[in-house]
Scaffold this active site. Structure first.
Site, short mmCIF file in Angstrom:
data_model
loop_
_atom_site.label_atom_id
_atom_site.label_comp_id
_atom_site.label_asym_id
_atom_site.label_seq_id
_atom_site.Cartn_x
_atom_site.Cartn_y
_atom_site.Cartn_z
N LEU A 182 15.78 55.95 14.00
CA LEU A 182 16.83 55.66 13.00
C LEU A 182 16.19 55.39 11.63
O LEU A 182 15.27 54.59 11.51
CB LEU A 182 17.62 54.44 13.48
CG LEU A 182 18.75 53.93 12.58
CD1 LEU A 182 19.85 53.31 13.44
CD2 LEU A 182 18.28 52.92 11.55
N ASP A 195 17.41 52.43 4.67
CA ASP A 195 17.17 52.37 3.22
C ASP A 195 15.90 53.06 2.73
O ASP A 195 14.84 52.90 3.32
CB ASP A 195 17.03 50.90 2.77
CG ASP A 195 18.05 49.98 3.37
OD1 ASP A 195 18.92 50.44 4.11
OD2 ASP A 195 17.97 48.78 3.09
N GLN A 212 13.07 52.68 5.61
CA GLN A 212 13.20 51.91 6.83
C GLN A 212 13.27 52.88 8.01
O GLN A 212 14.03 53.85 7.96
CB GLN A 212 14.51 51.10 6.79
CG GLN A 212 14.53 49.99 5.78
CD GLN A 212 13.78 48.78 6.30
OE1 GLN A 212 14.29 48.05 7.14
NE2 GLN A 212 12.57 48.55 5.81
N GLU A 220 23.05 42.99 -0.96
CA GLU A 220 21.80 43.56 -0.45
C GLU A 220 21.19 44.48 -1.49
O GLU A 220 21.88 45.00 -2.37
CB GLU A 220 22.07 44.34 0.85
CG GLU A 220 22.51 43.44 1.99
CD GLU A 220 22.49 44.14 3.36
OE1 GLU A 220 21.93 43.56 4.31
OE2 GLU A 220 23.03 45.25 3.47
#
Ligand code: FRU
Length: 485
Positions: A38, A41, A57, A215
Site C-alpha cells: 500500500l 502520502d 509512505q 494533517e
C-alpha cells in the site's frame, strides 16, 4: 516479521515484478505506484544530486495501513525511474509502529529526511516523535534519532508530518496537531541548524473551528508577499459543492507574519482537487517552481478499491506546478511530462459537429479538449467501456460540473459536484492511465482525480451537447509507460 529475510524477499519480488510483463489491466503506466503493498502520502520530495527524489509512505508487506516505511524512486525525466527502494524502516524504539510522513531538506551535501516516528506504547497509546535521518549521495541512509520528543502541553498525540521552510536563513518547521479540545492546528518550530528545534507556538489563522485534525501541513512561499498554507483537514462537514470526500486537502493564501505567528488576510479554504481520490499533497521548490504530488487515495476507504485483491493499492498523482494568479493556485502538469508523449493521435482545430467519438486503442493518453460554449450549453464528456461509463456534465448556465461514477461496476461510485467558472470556452486537459484519470479544467483552476476499474480494456470518449458542439481544439497523444530500472 521485519527481519533481514523479509526485506530480501521484498527485493527479490521487486526484481521479479519488473522482469516480467504480467500486469493486471488496472496497473497504471505512468503514475508512480508500487508492485505490491500500500502506497500513501508523497514524502521528502526534493531535487538532490541532480535527480528528483520522490519518497512515499509504503507498506511493502500488505495492503493494510500498517508497517509504514519510506520508499524511494528517483528520476530526471519522469520516464526512467530507479526501482523502488526502502529507505526508512520502522525498526527503532522511536518509530517502531511506522515511519510516518515528513519532508526533505538538502543541506551540506546531504538530503535530510524529517519524519514522524509513530509508536504504540505498551498500554496501547499513541506516541509521536519527530525524527531525522541523513541520506547521502551514495544512497546511504543513517537515522539520527529524535529531534522533538512528543507533543507540547495542550495537544494530543496526533502530532505529525514535519514540513520545513526557510525564511531569512532560519529554518522553520510546521507540524500538524490536534489540540486537547479536539481541533486541528499547526505548530511552528524554529532552528538555526535544522537539528535543535525551539517551539514558537501555534500558527494563528481565521480557521478557528475547522476540523479535528490537520494533517500534512505545507507552508509554501508563493512570492515576496504571500505564503500558501496547504494542508489536509479532517472532520469538515460535506456541502453541496465542497468537502465531498471523507477528508479534504486544500489551501489558504495570506501574508505570513512570523513574529506574530499569524497568517494575515488569508483567503478562504479552497480544495485542491474536486475528484474522488486525492489527499495529503506535498510541495517542494525546484527551479523557482512549486511542484506538488498528491496521494491518489484516501484514508479509511480501502474497501472501495478492488486492487486490494491483487495485492497493491494506490498511486501518486503526476507532478503539478502551482501557479499563483488572482489569489488562486492554478495547477499545471509539469513540463517534463511531455516526455511521456509517444505519438500524437489527434490534432483537430475548429470542428463543428453534433456528436464526436474518439476511440482509444490504449487507455493511456493525454488529451487536450477546448470546446466553444454558449451561455446555455450543457456539455457532456462520456468515458465508455463497453457497458460501463463515467460521465462529466457541465452546465454553463449554472456553472456546475458533475462527475458521475455510478455506472461503473467496481470501485467507488457516486458523484462529485463543483462550481466551475468558464468564459466562452470549456477547457479540459486530461491524463488518462489504466485506472487513474486526472482532469485539469480551465488551465488548472480546478482539478479532479479519480480511480476507475473497468472490466473492459477499450475506451471510447464521446463528446455531446444539447446543441451543436464547437471543437476549438482537440489534441491527443498516446503516452508511454515509465520504466523502473
Ligand atoms: C496522511 C497520514 C499522515 C501520516 C501518514 C501515515 O495520509 O495519515 O498524517 O503521517 O498518513 O501513513
Amino acid at each position: 516479521m521485519l527481519n533481514e529475510k523479509s526485506y530480501k524477499k521484498i527485493e527479490q519480488d521487486l526484481n521479479l515484478y519488473y522482469s516480467n510483463n504480467n500486469k493486471d489491466i488496472w496497473r497504471n503506466n505512468f503514475h508512480i505506484e508500487m508492485p505490491f503493498g500500500l502506497v500513501n502520502d508523497p514524502n521528502g520530495l526534493s531535487y538532490f544530486n541532480d535527480k528528483f527524489h520522490i519518497f512515499y509512505q509504503w507498506n511493502p508487506f500488505g495492503c493494510e495501513h500498517k508497517t509504514k516505511h519510506w520508499g524511494l524512486v528517483t528520476t530526471t525525466d519522469f520516464v526512467n525511474f530507479t526501482k523502488p527502494q526502502i529507505i526508512l524502516k520502522p525498526e527503532d524504539w522511536f518509530d517502531k509502529n511506522g515511519c510516518y510522513s515528513g519532508c526533505g531538506l538538502v543541506k551540506d551535501d546531504e538530503l535530510k529526511l524529517y519524519y514522524t516516528g509513530n509508536v504504540r506504547s505498551a498500554s496501547g497509546e499513541r506516541e509521536s516523535y519527530q525524527c531525522v535521518a541523513a541520506y547521502n549521495k551514495n544512497g546511504i541512509v543513517e537515522k539520527q534519532g529524535v529531534i522533538i520528543e512528543k507533543q507540547p502541553e495542550g495537544y494530543t498525540a496526533h502530532f505529525r508530518d514535519p514540513y520545513i521552510f526557510i525564511e531569512n536563513k532560519i529554518y522553520y518547521m510546521v507540524l500538524g496537531v490536534q489540540s486537547n479540545d479536539l481541533k486541528g492546528k499547526v505548530l511552528i518550530y524554529k532552528s538555526e541548524d535544522a537539528m535543535k528545534w525551539e517551539l514558537l507556538g501555534e500558527l494563528k489563522t481565521d480557521m478557528k473551528n475547522f476540523g479535528y485534525m490537520w494533517e500534512c501541513p505545507n507552508l509554501v512561499k508563493i512570492n515576496d508577499e504571500k505564503y500558501g498554507f496547504i494542508f489536509s483537514p479532517q472532520g469538515l462537514e460535506s456541502m453541496e459543492f465542497k468537502y465531498q470526500n471523507i477528508f479534504q486537502s486544500g489551501y489558504v493564501i495570506g501574508s505570513l507574519d512570523l513574529k506574530e505567528l499569524k497568517l494575515d488576510n488569508h483567503s478562504e479554504f479552497k480544495e485542491l482537487d474536486m475528484g474522488f481520490d486525492f489527499y495529503a499533497p506535498q510541495v517542494f521548490n525546484h527551479d523557482n517552481q512549486n511542484l506538488m504530488f498528491g496521494w491518489i487515495g484516501l484514508p479509511d476507504k480501502d474497501f472501495e478499491y478492488p486492487t486490494f485483491e491483487h495485492g497493491w493499492m494506490y498511486s501518486l498523482t503526476i507532478p503539478r506546478v502551482l501557479e499563483y494568479k488572482n489569489n488562486v493556485l492554478y495547477q499545471k502538469p509539469f513540463e517534463k511530462l511531455k516526455n511521456l508523449r509517444q505519438s500524437q493521435i489527434l490534432n483537430i482545430n475548429d470542428l463543428s459537429c453534433s456528436d464526436y467519438k474518439l476511440n482509444l486503442k490504449s487507455r493511456c493518453a493525454e488529451i487536450i479538449l477546448n470546446l466553444g460554449i454558449s451561455e446555455t450549453n450543457i456539455v457532456q464528456v462520456k468515458f465508455k467501456f463497453k457497458d460501463e461509463y463515467i460521465l462529466i456534465t457541465y452546465d454553463k448556465k449554472s456553472q456546475i460540473c458533475i462527475i458521475d461514477r455510478s455506472n461503473m461496476c467496481l470501485g467507488g461510485k457516486g458523484i462529485r459536484k463543483f462550481k466551475l467558472e468558464t468564459g466562452e470556452e470549456l477547457k479540459l486537459h486530461m491524463f488518462i492511465d489504466n485506472s487513474v484519470m486526472e482532469i485539469y479544467y480551465q488551465d488548472g483552476l480546478e482539478v479532479t482525480t479519480l480511480m476507475y476499474f473497468p472490466k473492459d480494456d477499450k475506451l471510447e470518449i464521446e463528446i455531446k451537447s444539447d446543441d451543436k458542439i464547437q471543437i476549438n481544439e482537440l489534441c491527443a497523444w498516446n503516452l508511454r509507460s515509465v520504466k523502473y530500472e
